[in-house]
Design a protein around this motif. Structure first.
Motif, PDB file in Angstrom:
ATOM      1  N   PHE A  11       0.814  -1.216   0.000  1.00  0.00           N
ATOM      2  CA  PHE A  11       0.000   0.000   0.000  1.00  0.00           C
ATOM      3  C   PHE A  11       0.845   1.262   0.000  1.00  0.00           C
ATOM      4  O   PHE A  11       0.416   2.312  -0.419  1.00  0.00           O
ATOM      5  CB  PHE A  11      -0.964   0.001   1.186  1.00  0.00           C
ATOM      6  N   LEU A  12       2.049   1.137   0.464  1.00  0.00           N
ATOM      7  CA  LEU A  12       2.919   2.301   0.437  1.00  0.00           C
ATOM      8  C   LEU A  12       3.668   2.393  -0.884  1.00  0.00           C
ATOM      9  O   LEU A  12       3.907   3.487  -1.401  1.00  0.00           O
ATOM     10  CB  LEU A  12       3.921   2.203   1.594  1.00  0.00           C
ATOM     11  N   ASP A  13       4.036   1.244  -1.431  1.00  0.00           N
ATOM     12  CA  ASP A  13       4.964   1.236  -2.550  1.00  0.00           C
ATOM     13  C   ASP A  13       4.326   1.113  -3.929  1.00  0.00           C
ATOM     14  O   ASP A  13       4.941   1.465  -4.926  1.00  0.00           O
ATOM     15  CB  ASP A  13       5.968   0.088  -2.373  1.00  0.00           C
ATOM     16  N   GLY A  63       5.545  -7.837   9.155  1.00  0.00           N
ATOM     17  CA  GLY A  63       4.299  -8.561   8.935  1.00  0.00           C
ATOM     18  C   GLY A  63       3.167  -8.174   9.869  1.00  0.00           C
ATOM     19  O   GLY A  63       2.047  -8.640   9.702  1.00  0.00           O
ATOM     20  N   THR A  64       3.424  -7.344  10.886  1.00  0.00           N
ATOM     21  CA  THR A  64       2.327  -6.953  11.789  1.00  0.00           C
ATOM     22  C   THR A  64       1.602  -5.725  11.235  1.00  0.00           C
ATOM     23  O   THR A  64       1.998  -5.155  10.219  1.00  0.00           O
ATOM     24  CB  THR A  64       2.844  -6.642  13.212  1.00  0.00           C
ATOM     25  N   CYS A  65       0.560  -5.343  11.944  1.00  0.00           N
ATOM     26  CA  CYS A  65      -0.322  -4.252  11.536  1.00  0.00           C
ATOM     27  C   CYS A  65       0.429  -2.937  11.316  1.00  0.00           C
ATOM     28  O   CYS A  65       1.273  -2.556  12.121  1.00  0.00           O
ATOM     29  CB  CYS A  65      -1.376  -4.094  12.633  1.00  0.00           C
ATOM     30  N   GLN A  66       0.136  -2.253  10.215  1.00  0.00           N
ATOM     31  CA  GLN A  66       0.804  -1.003   9.866  1.00  0.00           C
ATOM     32  C   GLN A  66      -0.105   0.194  10.139  1.00  0.00           C
ATOM     33  O   GLN A  66      -1.327   0.072  10.033  1.00  0.00           O
ATOM     34  CB  GLN A  66       1.162  -1.017   8.375  1.00  0.00           C
ATOM     35  N   PRO A  67       0.496   1.341  10.460  1.00  0.00           N
ATOM     36  CA  PRO A  67      -0.324   2.541  10.647  1.00  0.00           C
ATOM     37  C   PRO A  67      -1.172   2.803   9.397  1.00  0.00           C
ATOM     38  O   PRO A  67      -0.699   2.580   8.278  1.00  0.00           O
ATOM     39  CB  PRO A  67       0.721   3.661  10.813  1.00  0.00           C
ATOM     40  N   TYR A  68      -2.384   3.249   9.605  1.00  0.00           N
ATOM     41  CA  TYR A  68      -3.336   3.618   8.547  1.00  0.00           C
ATOM     42  C   TYR A  68      -3.922   2.415   7.804  1.00  0.00           C
ATOM     43  O   TYR A  68      -4.720   2.587   6.900  1.00  0.00           O
ATOM     44  CB  TYR A  68      -2.713   4.598   7.522  1.00  0.00           C
ATOM     45  N   CYS A  69      -3.496   1.203   8.143  1.00  0.00           N
ATOM     46  CA  CYS A  69      -3.989   0.012   7.439  1.00  0.00           C
ATOM     47  C   CYS A  69      -4.899  -0.836   8.320  1.00  0.00           C
ATOM     48  O   CYS A  69      -5.280  -1.936   7.923  1.00  0.00           O
ATOM     49  CB  CYS A  69      -2.810  -0.855   6.973  1.00  0.00           C
ATOM     50  N   MET A  86      -7.433   6.074   3.061  1.00  0.00           N
ATOM     51  CA  MET A  86      -6.698   6.416   4.270  1.00  0.00           C
ATOM     52  C   MET A  86      -5.353   5.686   4.287  1.00  0.00           C
ATOM     53  O   MET A  86      -4.321   6.276   4.612  1.00  0.00           O
ATOM     54  CB  MET A  86      -7.540   5.996   5.469  1.00  0.00           C
ATOM     55  N   ALA A  87      -5.371   4.398   3.943  1.00  0.00           N
ATOM     56  CA  ALA A  87      -4.148   3.599   3.970  1.00  0.00           C
ATOM     57  C   ALA A  87      -3.093   4.201   3.048  1.00  0.00           C
ATOM     58  O   ALA A  87      -1.942   4.395   3.430  1.00  0.00           O
ATOM     59  CB  ALA A  87      -4.443   2.156   3.562  1.00  0.00           C
ATOM     60  N   VAL A  88      -3.511   4.524   1.827  1.00  0.00           N
ATOM     61  CA  VAL A  88      -2.529   4.989   0.850  1.00  0.00           C
ATOM     62  C   VAL A  88      -2.139   6.437   1.111  1.00  0.00           C
ATOM     63  O   VAL A  88      -0.955   6.767   1.206  1.00  0.00           O
ATOM     64  CB  VAL A  88      -3.060   4.816  -0.587  1.00  0.00           C
TER      65      VAL A  88
END
Lengths: 313, 313
Positions: A109-111, B95-101, B133-135
Motif C-alpha cells: 500500500f505504500l509502494d 508482517g504486523t499491523c501497519q499505521p493507517y492500514c 486512508m491507507a494509501v
C-alpha cells in the motif's frame, strides 16, 4: 505416551484439541467447491498446505512456538496447479505468502499506489505487472471456483482442517492429491497439560517439555483418503542427512513421493524421492523469472496422470 | 548467570548476538530523520515499538518461539502521535499491523480492488475510505518525514535497534519519548549455546531450557537515553495480578508510566499507572469508530508536555 498405539495417539490429540471455530461454514464451502469441480467437470483437485503451524504454550495464548515458513513454495505451487487445470484447496497459515502475490513489495500500500482522485488509484509503472497479476489472476481463480483459500494458525486448527478436507475428498479417489508443503510442528504442549495464564517471568530460566505431535500422514494414507495421490515434504538444514531422511519418510508413510529441500538451496533445486528413484528438479537458471515450482509441478502432474491411469486399469 | 551484574548480562547479550544487517543504512536513515525533525522544527520525536519478537531455537532458524501481538496498539498509537504533531520512529515486527492500514480487510488485494484497464484499479465502494486512508495518510506521513518505519523480527534485532535509536535520540533530551508497546520475549536461547542445525524429531519429548532476556529498560533509562520520557507496557491474562505487576515495573525501571493491559479487555480499556496515581482510560463507547488509543495518546501527550516544561524549569 510410549505405550499408546498410533491410532490412540491420534484420537487423544483430537479429543484434547480446542474445537475448530466456524466448522460448519468451512464444511459448506469445502463441499460446494468439491461438488462443483469433481461432479461437474471431473476436474482433479489438489489440497496444497502452506506455511508453518504455531504451538501455543499457554491456553490464553501469549507465547507460542512457530516454524519458519514464508509460504512461498505453497503459493507458487498453487499458481502452477491452477495453470495445469487443477482445482486447489489452499490450506495456508494466516499472514503467509498468497498465490499471485509473490512479486508484490513487502508494503504494497505504500509502494505500489498513488491516488488520482477519491476512488481511482494509479499503480506505479514499476509494479503494474505484479499488481495486475495479483488482483486479476487471483480473483479469476476464486470466481471460477478453482481456488478455495482456507486459513489456519495453530497446529490444532491445521490438523483438524486437514482431516476435514481429506475426509471430504475421499470420494474423489485417485483424482485427488495432497501436496503437503506446510511446515508442521513436530512438538507440542498437550492442551490439557497447558498453563491457563501467561507464564511468569522473573525467576531464573524456564524449562519447557514438549510432546511429539502424532504423525498424521499414516492415518491420512490408510484411513482418511487412502486413494488420493500423496506428496510430502522434508526440509533439513544439513544436506548430508536430507536424502536419507526423505527416503525413510517415503517408506514409513507410504506416500507417492517426498520432495526433499535443503534450507539454503531450496529456491534453486529440490530432489523428488520416490520408489522409481530420485530426480533432481532445478529452476531454469537461464530464465531469470523461472522458479523451481514450474518444473516441480510439471513432474508431479505427470506422475499423478500415470497414477490415475494405473488406478483405472 | 545469577552471579553476573545487570550491566554484565546486557553486555554479554549484545556480544553474543548475531550482528545487525544493514546497520549503516538504518543509522543513516535514523540520523537524517532525527536531524530533520529536531533541529529544523524542534518537533517532538517518539519511538513507538510494536509487535512481538521471535526467539530462534536453532541458528539456521527453522523453529522459534514467538510472542502474540497483532501490532494493532502500536499502529493505532502511531497514527495518533502523528496527528498530535509528533515525528514517529515506528520500530515494528515484520508482517504486523501497519499505521493507517488497520481497517483494511485481511486479504486486501482480493477484497478491495477490481480492474478497469491495464493501469487503473477501481476500489470497491465498501472499502474506498479504508484504502484511501491507507494509501494517502501513510504516504503523506512518510513524504513529510514524519514517519520512519524500521522492521525487526528476532529479539536480537529488536534490542540492537532499540539501542541504536535510543543512542541516536539522546541529544533530543526531554522532547523525545519511548512508547514501548512491543511484546518482547522474556526468555531466549543464548546464540552460543544454540544448536546449529534443525532439532531432530522422532525420539520422544523435547526439553528446552530458556534463559531470561536481560531487562534493557533500566539501561535505556539510566544510560542510553536518560532524559527521554518513557512509557512501558504490561500485558497479563490474569486481571488479579495486573495492576500489582505494573506498579512493580514502574518502581523497578523508573519509567514515567506503565500502561497496564488485560488480554481480553485491552481494546476497551487500559490503566495508566504512574507516580501520580492510576488512571483508567476507556474508548468512547458511544462512538463506534472510537478506539482506546485516541484517549490514551491524548493523556500521554499531556503528560509529556508537563514533563518537558518541568525539565526546562
Amino acid at each position: 505416551m510410549s505405550s499408546m498405539g498410533e491410532d490412540e495417539e491420534v484420537s487423544s490429540f483430537f479429543e484434547s484439541s480446542p474445537p475448530l471455530k466456524k466448522m460448519e461454514d468451512i464444511l459448506q464451502k469445502l463441499n460446494g467447491f468439491i461438488e462443483h469441480n469433481s461432479s461437474g467437470g471431473g476436474r482433479r483437485i489438489v489440497c496444497v498446505t502452506s506455511g508453518g503451524t504455531t504451538v501455543p504454550l499457554e491456553q490464553r495464548c501469549v507465547r507460542y512456538i512457530d516454524n519458519f515458513s514464508s509460504g512461498n513454495r505453497g503459493a507458487a505451487s498453487t499458481e502452477n496447479f491452477v495453470k495445469a487445470g487443477y482445482a486447489v484447496v489452499f490450506l495456508y497459515r494466516s499472514g503467509t505468502c498468497q498465490p499471485y502475490c509473490r512479486s508484490l513489495p513487502d508494503d504494497p500500500f505504500l509502494d505500489c499506489f498513488q491516488f488520482l482522485d477519491n476512488t481511482n488509484i494509479q499503480v506505479h509503472s514499476s509494479h503494474v505487472e505484479a499488481v495486475k497479476m495479483a488482483v486479476m489472476d487471483q480473483q479469476a481463480a476464486v470466481a471460477e471456483a478453482r481456488l478455495l483459500k482456507l486459513p489456519f494458525t495453530t497446529i490444532y486448527e491445521y490438523l483438524q482442517m486437514l482431516r476435514l478436507i481429506a475426509t471430504a475428498l475421499k470420494d474423489v479417489g485417485p483424482c485427488s492429491m495432497f501436496y503437503l508443503a506446510a511446515a508442521v510442528s513436530d512438538f507440542y504442549v498437550p492442551w490439557n497439560s497447558m498453563t491457563e495464564h501467561k507464564i511468569e517471568s522473573g525467576s531464573g530460566p524456564l524449562d519447557i517439555r514438549l510432546a511429539q505431535v502424532p504423525k498424521m500422514l499414516s492415518i491420512l494414507r490408510t484411513t482418511w483418503a487412502p486413494k488420493a495421490f500423496c506428496i510430502s515434504f522434508k526440509l533439513e538444514t544439513d544436506a548430508k542427512i536430507l536424502i536419507d531422511k526423505a527416503t525413510k519418510a517415503l517408506g514409513k508413510y507410504k506416500v507417492h513421493a517426498v520432495v526433499a529441500n535443503e534450507l539454503s538451496t531450496r529456491k534453486e533445486e529440490v530432489v523428488v524421492v520416490s520408489s522409481s528413484g530420485n530426480v533432481v528438479v532445478r529452476r531454469d537458471s537461464d530464465k531469470p523469472e523461472s522458479i523451481v515450482e514450474d518444473n516441480l509441478i510439471r513432474l508431479i502432474v505427470d506422475r499423478h496422470s500415470t497414477y490415475i491411469k494405473e488406478s483405472h486399469s
